[in-house]
Design a protein around this motif. Sequence first.
Motif, PDB file in Angstrom:
ATOM      1  N   UNK A 178       5.955  -0.937   3.496  1.00 33.62           N
ATOM      2  CA  UNK A 178       7.744  -1.218   3.559  1.00 33.62           C
ATOM      3  C   UNK A 178       8.429   0.072   3.612  1.00 33.62           C
ATOM      4  N   UNK A 179       9.480  -0.062   4.337  1.00 35.26           N
ATOM      5  CA  UNK A 179      10.368   0.882   4.239  1.00 35.26           C
ATOM      6  C   UNK A 179      11.653   0.608   3.897  1.00 35.26           C
ATOM      7  N   UNK A 180      12.169   1.098   2.297  1.00 35.84           N
ATOM      8  CA  UNK A 180      13.204   0.809   1.781  1.00 35.84           C
ATOM      9  C   UNK A 180      14.382   1.563   2.254  1.00 35.84           C
ATOM     10  N   UNK A 181      15.499   1.100   2.458  1.00 35.26           N
ATOM     11  CA  UNK A 181      16.780   2.070   2.716  1.00 35.26           C
ATOM     12  C   UNK A 181      18.055   1.159   2.069  1.00 35.26           C
ATOM     13  N   UNK A 182      19.183   1.845   1.542  1.00 32.99           N
ATOM     14  CA  UNK A 182      20.231   1.238   0.942  1.00 32.99           C
ATOM     15  C   UNK A 182      21.301   0.904   2.157  1.00 32.99           C
ATOM     16  N   UNK A 183      20.689   1.689   3.391  1.00 36.99           N
ATOM     17  CA  UNK A 183      21.758   1.383   4.352  1.00 36.99           C
ATOM     18  C   UNK A 183      21.245   1.482   5.661  1.00 36.99           C
ATOM     19  N   UNK A 184      21.941   1.613   6.686  1.00 37.95           N
ATOM     20  CA  UNK A 184      21.379   1.473   8.273  1.00 37.95           C
ATOM     21  C   UNK A 184      20.410   2.256   8.493  1.00 37.95           C
TER      22      UNK A 184
ATOM     23  N   UNK B  54       0.828  -1.325   0.094  1.00 39.31           N
ATOM     24  CA  UNK B  54      -0.122  -0.068   0.022  1.00 39.31           C
ATOM     25  C   UNK B  54       0.979   1.157   0.108  1.00 39.31           C
ATOM     26  N   UNK B  55       1.947   1.160   0.630  1.00 33.57           N
ATOM     27  CA  UNK B  55       2.903   2.355   0.918  1.00 33.57           C
ATOM     28  C   UNK B  55       4.147   2.007   1.151  1.00 33.57           C
ATOM     29  N   UNK B  56       5.038   2.582   0.145  1.00 30.56           N
ATOM     30  CA  UNK B  56       6.605   2.234   0.042  1.00 30.56           C
ATOM     31  C   UNK B  56       7.349   3.573   0.645  1.00 30.56           C
ATOM     32  N   UNK B  57       7.997   3.613   1.689  1.00 33.56           N
ATOM     33  CA  UNK B  57       8.879   4.820   2.176  1.00 33.56           C
ATOM     34  C   UNK B  57      10.312   4.531   1.959  1.00 33.56           C
ATOM     35  N   UNK B  58      10.687   5.290   1.191  1.00 33.72           N
ATOM     36  CA  UNK B  58      12.053   5.245   0.472  1.00 33.72           C
ATOM     37  C   UNK B  58      12.941   6.316   1.550  1.00 33.72           C
ATOM     38  N   UNK B  59      13.650   5.486   2.464  1.00 33.77           N
ATOM     39  CA  UNK B  59      14.343   6.241   3.474  1.00 33.77           C
ATOM     40  C   UNK B  59      13.906   5.851   4.768  1.00 33.77           C
ATOM     41  N   UNK B  60      15.174   5.459   5.626  1.00 33.19           N
ATOM     42  CA  UNK B  60      14.442   5.224   6.937  1.00 33.19           C
ATOM     43  C   UNK B  60      15.539   6.217   8.311  1.00 33.19           C
ATOM     44  N   UNK B  61      15.360   7.251   7.752  1.00 30.49           N
ATOM     45  CA  UNK B  61      15.703   8.256   8.578  1.00 30.49           C
ATOM     46  C   UNK B  61      14.567   8.665   9.732  1.00 30.49           C
ATOM     47  N   UNK B  62      14.815   9.627  10.579  1.00 30.85           N
ATOM     48  CA  UNK B  62      13.692   9.865  11.458  1.00 30.85           C
ATOM     49  C   UNK B  62      12.278  10.163  10.722  1.00 30.85           C
TER      50      UNK B  62
ATOM     51  N   UNK C 114       4.261  -2.878  12.542  1.00 35.58           N
ATOM     52  CA  UNK C 114       4.238  -3.749  11.472  1.00 35.58           C
ATOM     53  C   UNK C 114       4.833  -3.409   9.987  1.00 35.58           C
ATOM     54  N   UNK C 115       5.717  -2.324  10.290  1.00 35.23           N
ATOM     55  CA  UNK C 115       6.453  -1.910   9.215  1.00 35.23           C
ATOM     56  C   UNK C 115       7.574  -3.105   8.637  1.00 35.23           C
ATOM     57  N   UNK C 116       7.726  -3.350   7.507  1.00 34.71           N
ATOM     58  CA  UNK C 116       8.674  -4.199   7.001  1.00 34.71           C
ATOM     59  C   UNK C 116      10.057  -3.484   6.392  1.00 34.71           C
ATOM     60  N   UNK C 117      10.985  -3.642   6.952  1.00 37.73           N
ATOM     61  CA  UNK C 117      12.284  -3.072   6.594  1.00 37.73           C
ATOM     62  C   UNK C 117      13.072  -3.658   5.270  1.00 37.73           C
ATOM     63  N   UNK C 118      13.306  -3.163   4.244  1.00 37.59           N
ATOM     64  CA  UNK C 118      13.905  -3.907   3.323  1.00 37.59           C
ATOM     65  C   UNK C 118      15.321  -3.269   2.673  1.00 37.59           C
ATOM     66  N   UNK C 119      16.339  -3.995   2.490  1.00 37.66           N
ATOM     67  CA  UNK C 119      17.414  -3.241   2.035  1.00 37.66           C
ATOM     68  C   UNK C 119      17.193  -3.092   0.661  1.00 37.66           C
ATOM     69  N   UNK C 120      17.585  -1.998  -0.116  1.00 34.22           N
ATOM     70  CA  UNK C 120      17.699  -1.810  -1.298  1.00 34.22           C
ATOM     71  C   UNK C 120      18.026  -0.401  -1.974  1.00 34.22           C
ATOM     72  N   UNK C 121      18.661  -0.240  -2.992  1.00 42.39           N
ATOM     73  CA  UNK C 121      19.124   0.981  -3.536  1.00 42.39           C
ATOM     74  C   UNK C 121      18.214   1.461  -4.882  1.00 42.39           C
TER      75      UNK C 121
END
Length: 314
Positions: free
Chosen positions: A30-36, A5-13, A73-80
Amino acid sequence: MMDYDVIVIGAGPGGMTAAMYAARANLKVAMLDRGVYGGQMNNTDDIENYPGYQSIKGPELGERMYETATNAGVEFVYGDVQEVTIDEQQTKHIRTDSDDFTTKVVIIATGSTNRKLGVLGEEKYSGKGISYCAVCDGAFFKNKDVTVVGGGDSAISEGLYLANITKNVNVVHRRDELRAQKVLQNRAFANDKMAFTWHAGVTEIMGDDQHVTGVRMLDNQTGEEKVINTSGVFIYVGNVPNSQMFKKLNITDEAGWIMTDTEMATSIPGIYAVGDVRQKKLRQITTAVGDGGIAGQNAFEYIERLNYEATIKQ
């Protein structure tokens, strides 16, 4: 291809807050980030202006925000992320270096990175005495003289951090007064290990075959050049937005900052932006969190409208 439904690109605050709000509305997020996760908080030692804490370490605050988001319930996914496109049904397609995703809503929270000086020697000595993160690299300069370039909050707070490790810290600033918060200025001026060079800009970073040995500075009032010895140069002269992958969407200004309204909405329905990547004046953890809450709620309302319209058409 994974659908959300929603993808957030970036996992900062900002991104973690947006994702948490959307997930609490019972959306698949889902929350996508290429790093920590944590963004630039991971490079910050003490955070003293976040409500509820007298002082908290940046990585600790990031960990707590992450736990809150994933517990919702947010899924964290690594991805650039390489590209975002939109089809005729207004479905958003996200292509990363490893997977493809589809989603109804995209919330961009990719933040910004440190601006470089663009002077001779900066590229050559990057990682060999030049740093953009005192918390990351300060320990390498124990009991050595270092130079901090800049006069804002980041420059002064990181300079204070370095003063606890190094022999001396020389702050080079192009103006005759700092832009940092007064509380930081007062601490810096009271610290006998910190010195200040006013009206000056670094024109060259010098060194030998192995590491930095000095900086060349130009007084912007007298035109006088001066070289000082230093073992490290920490640069804090602003930021540039991490928005290159969204250029084709035409939602950025000339400098690359993403343009939104007060509801965090871009000119494209279903695409929002939050935090430091936005065109805004104040870039702080608190403002990113506020942006995230607004975007997360608006993502829910946007999807509700889509569902209602789909029902009406049936």
